[in-house]
Motif scaffolding. Structure first.
Motif, short mmCIF file in Angstrom:
data_model
loop_
_atom_site.label_atom_id
_atom_site.label_comp_id
_atom_site.label_asym_id
_atom_site.label_seq_id
_atom_site.Cartn_x
_atom_site.Cartn_y
_atom_site.Cartn_z
N VAL A 131 -1.28 -2.62 -11.73
CA VAL A 131 -2.38 -2.82 -12.87
C VAL A 131 -2.13 -3.23 -14.23
CG1 VAL A 131 -4.14 -1.58 -13.78
CG2 VAL A 131 -4.16 -1.49 -11.27
N VAL B 230 -4.71 7.67 -2.76
CA VAL B 230 -4.97 6.82 -3.46
C VAL B 230 -3.54 5.87 -4.13
CG1 VAL B 230 -5.85 6.59 -5.86
CG2 VAL B 230 -6.86 8.27 -4.33
N ASN B 231 -3.89 4.82 -4.18
CA ASN B 231 -2.70 3.97 -4.98
C ASN B 231 -3.11 2.92 -5.96
OD1 ASN B 231 -0.29 4.35 -2.81
ND2 ASN B 231 -1.77 4.20 -1.68
N VAL B 232 -2.33 3.08 -7.07
CA VAL B 232 -2.58 2.07 -8.11
C VAL B 232 -1.48 1.28 -8.07
CG1 VAL B 232 -2.92 1.89 -10.58
CG2 VAL B 232 -4.00 3.56 -9.33
N GLU B 233 -1.74 -0.11 -7.89
CA GLU B 233 -0.44 -1.04 -7.70
C GLU B 233 -0.72 -2.18 -8.64
OE1 GLU B 233 -1.35 -2.63 -3.78
OE2 GLU B 233 -0.93 -0.56 -2.86
N LYS C 63 -4.06 -3.92 -8.07
CA LYS C 63 -5.31 -3.29 -7.18
C LYS C 63 -5.38 -1.74 -7.20
CE LYS C 63 -4.74 -6.67 -3.53
NZ LYS C 63 -4.55 -6.94 -1.82
N ILE C 64 -6.50 -1.29 -6.87
CA ILE C 64 -6.79 0.33 -6.99
C ILE C 64 -7.23 0.40 -5.52
CG2 ILE C 64 -7.72 2.36 -7.87
CD1 ILE C 64 -8.16 0.69 -10.40
N MET D 50 -10.55 2.90 -12.52
CA MET D 50 -10.61 3.86 -11.31
C MET D 50 -12.32 4.29 -11.04
SD MET D 50 -7.44 6.27 -11.67
CE MET D 50 -7.25 6.54 -9.72
N MET E 46 -7.48 3.86 -17.98
CA MET E 46 -7.08 3.83 -16.41
C MET E 46 -8.26 4.53 -15.70
SD MET E 46 -4.59 3.17 -14.58
CE MET E 46 -5.91 2.63 -13.11
N ASP F 198 -9.66 -1.67 -1.24
CA ASP F 198 -9.75 -1.63 -2.64
C ASP F 198 -11.01 -1.22 -3.09
OD1 ASP F 198 -10.56 -3.27 -4.84
OD2 ASP F 198 -8.64 -4.35 -4.64
N ASN G 258 1.70 1.79 -11.86
CA ASN G 258 2.06 1.82 -10.47
C ASN G 258 2.25 3.31 -10.28
OD1 ASN G 258 2.54 -0.80 -8.85
ND2 ASN G 258 3.53 -0.85 -10.98
N LYS H 81 -14.55 1.81 -11.47
CA LYS H 81 -15.13 0.59 -11.62
C LYS H 81 -16.09 0.24 -12.78
CE LYS H 81 -16.82 0.78 -7.50
NZ LYS H 81 -17.40 0.32 -6.15
#
Length: 251
Positions: free
Chosen positions: A8, A3-6, A58-59, A48, A44, A65, A22, A50
């Motif tokens: 946001v 999982v990557n949170v970029e 992006k998540i 995640m 947050m 995505d 991030n 939605k």
């Protein structure tokens, strides 16, 4: 990272809530999202799952995505901080309903009834349950879904010490099953007991992240420093630890 949170960012009515977030999470790890009330933890998690969409950033789960993943293929399950349920359905009916939606999950209703001591409550509607029992129902319903990622918002609220102990063991077993787990909490002493990694959130910003050892090394703190002491120092409330906690580098 699975999982990557970029990058946001998110704002309510133009009021910034999250700033350039991030972080990443691995399979088979429990990550603690640590911060006080109002830090942005619940926001947050809502992004995640939605429930809301970030203003930018992006998540990513796997290679996708999250907003491109169809509902029926959603790999995320969620334990909310405020219980969500059908008022007319009993505990038993809730469990059977979710199980019918996710028959491929090998977890059985009977096993969850035993694990969370729900047998005497099966014919009750949720509004008749104590806070702790209602929280156990929310946890059980989340575990009945088909998922690779478990998100939980203050999941220990309402649980007594015995229930907390059992749920921590449940999380450790899920970790062994290679699940990716993110637990939002302000209970630092509790998180220190079972989390592998930490994300320290304050005022909508990540002030530090990593394993405890990594954070201690970056902050040049004594290896005996508690998670609580680390956090208080990071947000500027722990000056009284300065010169004591930073005198010895951890190994």
């Amino acid at each position: 990272m699975y999982v990557n949170v970029e990058n946001v960012n998110f704002a309510y009515d133009k009021k910034p809530i999250l700033h350039d977030i991030n972080f990443g999470m691995n399979k088979g790890e429990i990550t603690g999202l640590i911060g006080p009330n109002g830090a942005g933890k619940s926001t947050m998690l809502k992004l995640m799952i939605k429930k809301m969409k970030p203003n930018n950033g992006k998540i990513i789960i796997g290679d996708n995505d999250i907003f491109s993943i169809k509902r029926e293929n959603n790999p995320v399950t969620f334990i909310p901080d405020i219980p969500v349920y059908y008022e007319e359905l009993t505990v038993w009916e809730h469990l059977q309903f979710i199980k019918a939606l996710y028959p491929e999950n090998s977890v059985t209703v009977d096993s969850l009834i035993r694990e969370f001591n729900l047998n005497q409550h099966l014919n009750k509607i949720p509004s008749a349950l104590s806070k702790g029992t209602l929280q156990k129902l929310m946890i059980a319903l989340a575990l009945l879904r088909q998922y690779d990622v478990l998100l939980a918002d203050e999941p220990f609220n309402g649980l007594d010490p015995a229930q907390t102990y059992k749920f921590k063991n449940t999380l450790k077993n899920l970790k062994k099953q290679d699940k990716t787990i993110l637990i939002s909490t302000h209970l630092l002493s509790l998180a220190e007991d079972f989390c592998d990694r930490y994300i320290f959130l304050y005022d909508g910003r990540i002030v530090e992240q990593g394993t405890k050892t990594e954070i201690l090394q970056k902050q040049q703190m004594n290896k005996e420093t508690s998670l609580e002491q680390i956090y208080m120092s990071l947000i500027g409330e722990g000056e009284h630890y300065a010169g004591v906690q930073k005198t010895v580098m951890c190994e």
